[in-house]
Write an enzyme that holds these catalytic residues in place. Structure first.
Site, mmCIF file in Angstrom:
data_model
loop_
_atom_site.group_PDB
_atom_site.id
_atom_site.type_symbol
_atom_site.label_atom_id
_atom_site.label_comp_id
_atom_site.label_asym_id
_atom_site.label_seq_id
_atom_site.Cartn_x
_atom_site.Cartn_y
_atom_site.Cartn_z
ATOM 1 N N GLU A 126 21.287 16.155 33.998
ATOM 2 C CA GLU A 126 21.171 16.995 34.574
ATOM 3 C C GLU A 126 21.548 18.275 33.100
ATOM 4 O O GLU A 126 21.817 18.379 31.778
ATOM 5 C CB GLU A 126 22.424 17.880 35.289
ATOM 6 N N HIS A 242 22.175 28.469 41.077
ATOM 7 C CA HIS A 242 20.517 27.426 41.033
ATOM 8 C C HIS A 242 19.432 28.093 40.872
ATOM 9 O O HIS A 242 18.758 28.421 41.574
ATOM 10 C CB HIS A 242 21.135 25.889 42.200
ATOM 11 N N ARG A 288 22.025 26.565 33.421
ATOM 12 C CA ARG A 288 21.085 27.144 34.664
ATOM 13 C C ARG A 288 21.748 28.700 34.775
ATOM 14 O O ARG A 288 19.927 29.484 35.028
ATOM 15 C CB ARG A 288 22.391 26.758 35.729
ATOM 16 N N HIS A 349 24.987 29.860 44.247
ATOM 17 C CA HIS A 349 25.356 28.350 44.434
ATOM 18 C C HIS A 349 26.430 28.249 44.292
ATOM 19 O O HIS A 349 26.989 26.992 44.967
ATOM 20 C CB HIS A 349 24.630 27.552 43.086
ATOM 21 N N ARG A 384 29.549 27.088 35.177
ATOM 22 C CA ARG A 384 30.078 25.405 35.127
ATOM 23 C C ARG A 384 28.832 24.420 35.070
ATOM 24 O O ARG A 384 27.490 24.429 34.927
ATOM 25 C CB ARG A 384 30.312 25.414 37.038
HETATM 26 P P1 FAD Z 1 34.315 22.429 50.531
HETATM 27 O O1 FAD Z 1 33.335 20.985 50.368
HETATM 28 O O2 FAD Z 1 33.078 23.567 50.538
HETATM 29 O O3 FAD Z 1 35.457 22.497 51.633
HETATM 30 C C1 FAD Z 1 35.944 23.676 52.124
HETATM 31 C C2 FAD Z 1 36.639 23.273 53.522
HETATM 32 O O4 FAD Z 1 37.050 24.299 53.610
HETATM 33 C C3 FAD Z 1 35.956 23.112 54.451
HETATM 34 O O5 FAD Z 1 36.479 21.688 55.329
HETATM 35 C C4 FAD Z 1 35.834 24.114 55.321
HETATM 36 O O6 FAD Z 1 35.662 24.148 56.986
HETATM 37 C C5 FAD Z 1 37.225 24.932 55.094
HETATM 38 N N1 FAD Z 1 37.334 26.059 55.724
HETATM 39 C C6 FAD Z 1 36.620 26.940 54.994
HETATM 40 N N2 FAD Z 1 37.578 28.166 55.593
HETATM 41 C C7 FAD Z 1 38.306 28.110 56.184
HETATM 42 C C8 FAD Z 1 39.470 28.351 57.247
HETATM 43 N N3 FAD Z 1 39.477 30.260 56.980
HETATM 44 N N4 FAD Z 1 39.842 27.869 57.767
HETATM 45 C C9 FAD Z 1 39.866 26.566 58.121
HETATM 46 N N5 FAD Z 1 39.278 25.289 57.170
HETATM 47 C C10 FAD Z 1 38.697 26.524 55.993
HETATM 48 N N6 FAD Z 1 28.431 19.805 42.695
HETATM 49 C C11 FAD Z 1 28.255 18.506 42.138
HETATM 50 O O7 FAD Z 1 29.544 18.324 41.001
HETATM 51 N N7 FAD Z 1 27.717 17.257 42.244
HETATM 52 C C12 FAD Z 1 26.634 17.660 42.965
HETATM 53 O O8 FAD Z 1 25.622 17.365 42.954
HETATM 54 C C13 FAD Z 1 26.546 18.821 43.380
HETATM 55 N N8 FAD Z 1 25.337 19.443 44.581
HETATM 56 C C14 FAD Z 1 25.415 20.811 45.372
HETATM 57 C C15 FAD Z 1 24.416 20.742 46.208
HETATM 58 C C16 FAD Z 1 24.660 21.610 46.682
HETATM 59 C C17 FAD Z 1 23.374 22.447 47.667
HETATM 60 C C18 FAD Z 1 26.149 22.493 46.714
HETATM 61 C C19 FAD Z 1 26.036 24.190 47.797
HETATM 62 C C20 FAD Z 1 26.613 22.212 45.834
HETATM 63 C C21 FAD Z 1 26.788 21.397 45.182
HETATM 64 N N9 FAD Z 1 27.895 21.165 43.796
HETATM 65 C C22 FAD Z 1 27.546 20.293 43.365
HETATM 66 C C23 FAD Z 1 29.024 21.919 44.043
HETATM 67 C C24 FAD Z 1 30.247 20.767 44.723
HETATM 68 O O9 FAD Z 1 29.050 20.175 47.063
HETATM 69 C C25 FAD Z 1 31.247 21.964 45.652
HETATM 70 O O10 FAD Z 1 31.369 23.182 44.650
HETATM 71 C C26 FAD Z 1 32.376 21.168 46.329
HETATM 72 O O11 FAD Z 1 32.226 20.317 47.020
HETATM 73 C C27 FAD Z 1 33.706 21.749 46.005
HETATM 74 O O12 FAD Z 1 34.458 21.187 47.797
HETATM 75 P P2 FAD Z 1 35.186 21.747 47.911
HETATM 76 O O13 FAD Z 1 36.496 20.447 48.740
HETATM 77 O O14 FAD Z 1 36.278 22.763 46.817
HETATM 78 O O15 FAD Z 1 35.264 21.909 48.728
HETATM 79 C C1 SIN Z 2 21.796 19.715 41.777
HETATM 80 O O1 SIN Z 2 21.789 18.372 41.878
HETATM 81 O O2 SIN Z 2 21.365 20.468 40.868
HETATM 82 C C2 SIN Z 2 23.293 20.029 41.990
HETATM 83 C C3 SIN Z 2 24.269 19.724 41.060
HETATM 84 C C4 SIN Z 2 25.868 21.008 40.776
HETATM 85 O O3 SIN Z 2 25.568 22.026 41.436
HETATM 86 O O4 SIN Z 2 26.635 20.350 40.619
#
Ligand code: FAD
Ligand code: SIN
Length: 544
Positions: A126, A242, A288, A349, A384
């Site tokens: 990537e 993104h 990015r 993103h 990032r």
């Molecule tokens: P999240 O997975 O967003 O979870 C947040 C949690 O908090 C959820 O359970 C939600 O319900 C809870 N929550 C929020 N507010 C409250 C509240 N007030 N009360 C109770 N619960 C609450 N990263 C990579 O490394 N590789 C990738 O390929 C990649 N692709 C991506 C593609 C997309 C479309 C997106 C959007 C992001 C991508 N990312 C990728 C980034 C990555 O997915 C996220 O940064 C990461 O998953 C965040 O994880 P997290 O556990 O911090 O939050």
């Molecule tokens: C992607 O698959 O392009 C998202 C990867 C990332 O946000 O880390």
């Protein structure tokens, strides 16, 4: 004036639950933290939606990890530091790349089956990675990880999971975090959860912008409630857009993974010319922020609204096998990627900033720890590196629990008999706003004025709008949508304020009126609330 709590309450009158570890959020960071905490005590994990609905579930490209012999943690470190444009925290990055390798092995042990070619793992590339190091499960890596973690946590004794409960605010007592106030909209009740250690893992603020890849849950609740409770928050001017998002009119955005460009996909303008080579030596695989701004500049020059992603030369069979989700989703919109160009635009993103933490998730409030996208360890600096955030969720999800466990052992918090109550003059004289209209206006404004390209007047315009509506910060809502709006307004204000103060361009923060990187700005803006509940800003220079 920013209120301390979103509602008036008296703990002695409330139903109360007790636990050792309260984990707020059930994405990669929260679930992994819960698994680790379960060996030390009773864990309650709360999520405002179902566990499936979060950013983790939508992750496509994969998870960065050192696997091949031509790679090493030090090369991964260099790539991460380079992408972050001079302000990554080197200690945090070192932890990420070194411990990440073992955490990914644990994921494999709990059942994540990364794609293989013969007996070796198949590794994607990537933007801004100098090696192939992205482990993936087709183009639905996040879902595979989320499913495996949900399975493990659900079958682990000591973990209670509650879904569709909304954490409104953190409870503090004697300047320590002791739990949260939780609203159950279905039942119409507010309950207190008291815990010896609290881990915030609520994800980012991507829903602040009207064009976003993010899950509906990403409304910045964790950031806002920690800020209201007095925590330091940092680096909020750095937000990642993104480059390649498919936008069916009137429908939810759909990401076209960067891994597609890693596999040879090419960005083209209206005339079908490849243009990225003029903007970065890595062309379509540049960082990015650079690809996104190059696309904006092409759109401006050609006065068109779309850029095209060309995968036609990759062949139908390859695309179908390697990117099955992208292939089938686009097919639903009558786009055959082996024959047609894919129209794409940049969208919001990833949140680089967040609650400021140390290397064990510790925040400026004792008893409160943070991990994942809501936290700011400084790993990502100003931008990032792709696929580093799932890894961050694992590494710092575990570390936040280690931090919480040390805190509990050292301080032995006592929860029984704690008295907390809060009363302020709620602003009920004002008419209840049309939440949906206000939210729409805020998101549109954020994308247009605090988005990919910002300047003094655009940021002031956004701040004016927020100021005009700031009375709603103390309005007595009785619904999650209202609380989310209050949190979004706060997160928007912090983002716009930080962006206005930083008079330079660096990574995900681009100021048209200050277009270059400035040495004197090599550091961080840290916001917190004073005793008088006024906003305070500190400058934190880099020590590296
Ligand atoms: P999240 O997975 O967003 O979870 C947040 C949690 O908090 C959820 O359970 C939600 O319900 C809870 N929550 C929020 N507010 C409250 C509240 N007030 N009360 C109770 N619960 C609450 N990263 C990579 O490394 N590789 C990738 O390929 C990649 N692709 C991506 C593609 C997309 C479309 C997106 C959007 C992001 C991508 N990312 C990728 C980034 C990555 O997915 C996220 O940064 C990461 O998953 C965040 O994880 P997290 O556990 O911090 O939050
Ligand atoms: C992607 O698959 O392009 C998202 C990867 C990332 O946000 O880390």
């Amino acid at each position: 004036m920013i209120p301390r709590y979103l509602l008036n309450f008296d703990l002695s009158q409330m139903e109360t639950e007790y636990c050792d570890y309260l984990i707020i959020g059930g994405g990669v960071a929260g679930l992994f933290a819960a698994l680790k905490a379960a060996s030390w005590g009773k864990v309650i994990l709360l999520a405002k939606s179902t566990l499936e609905e979060c950013n983790t579930s939508y992750a496509q490209g994969g998870i960065a990890s050192v696997v091949k012999e031509d790679d090493s943690p030090s090369v991964h470190y260099e790539d991460t530091m380079e992408a972050g444009v001079g302000i990554c925290n080197p200690d945090a990055v070192k932890v990420l790349v070194e411990e990440g390798v073992s955490r990914v092995r644990e994921l494999i042990e709990i059942g994540v089956s990364f794609d293989r070619e013969n007996s070796n793992y198949s590794l994607g590339r990537e933007g801004a990675h100098s090696r192939d190091r992205i482990l993936h499960v087709g183009d639905s890596t996040g879902k595979a990880i989320q499913d495996a973690l949900m399975g493990s946590t659900r079958s682990t004794e000591n973990i209670t999971i509650e879904e569709k409960v909304f954490v409104m605010d953190l409870l503090t007592h004697d300047n320590r975090c002791v739990g949260g106030l939780v609203y159950n909209e279905e039942k119409g009740t507010v309950k207190a959860y008291l815990a010896k250690g609290v881990v915030m893992a609520t994800g980012g603020i991507g829903q602040l912008f009207d064009r976003t890849t993010n899950s509906v849950i990403a409304t910045g609740d964790g950031l806002a409630m920690a800020y209201r409770a007095g925590a330091e928050v940092m680096d909020l001017e750095f937000f990642q857009f993104h480059p390649t998002v498919f936008y069916p009119p009137g429908e939810k955005a759909f990401l076209i993974s960067e891994a597609v460009r890693g596999a040879g996909g090419i960005l083209r303008n209206e005339e079908e010319e490849q243009f990225m080579i003029q903007y970065h030596p890595l062309a379509d695989l540049g960082p990015r922020d650079i690809v996104t701004r190059a696309m904006m500049s092409v759109l401006k020059k050609t006065r068109t609204e779309k850029i095209y992603l060309d995968l036609r030369h990759l062949g139908k069979n390859y695309i179908k096998k390697r990117f099955p989700n992208i292939y089938s989703t686009l097919k639903e919109y009558h786009i055959d990627v082996a024959r047609d160009l894919i129209p794409v635009v940049p969208a919001a993103h990833y949140t680089m900033g967040g609650i400021k933490t140390d290397l064990f998730g510790g925040t400026s409030i004792p008893g409160l720890f943070a991990a994942g996208e809501v936290a700011c360890t400084g790993i990502h600096g100003a931008n990032r590196l792709a696929s580093n955030s799932l890894l961050e969720g694992l590494v710092f999800g575990e570390r936040a629990v280690i931090g919480a466990n040390r805190y509990i052992e050292e301080f032995s918090p006592h929860l029984k008999g704690i008295e907390i109550s809060y009363f302020d003059q709620r602003n009920s004289s004002r008419e209840r706003p049309d939440i949906s209209r206000l939210e729409k206006s805020l998101k549109k404004l954020m994308f247009e004025k605090v988005g990919i390209i910002r300047y003094k007047e655009s940021l002031e315009e956004a701040l004016d709008f927020i100021k005009q509506n700031s009375a709603y910060l103390t309005f007595s809502f009785n619904e999650i949508k209202g609380y989310e709006l209050q949190n979004m307004m706060l997160a928007a204000r912090l983002t716009a304020r930080a962006a206005l103060l930083r008079e330079e361009s660096r990574g995900g923060h681009y100021r048209q009126d200050f277009p270059s990187v400035q040495k004197k700005w090599r550091g961080h803006l840290v916001f917190t609330l004073s005793q008088e509940r006024e906003e305070e800003v500190k400058w934190l220079g880099t020590s590296w």
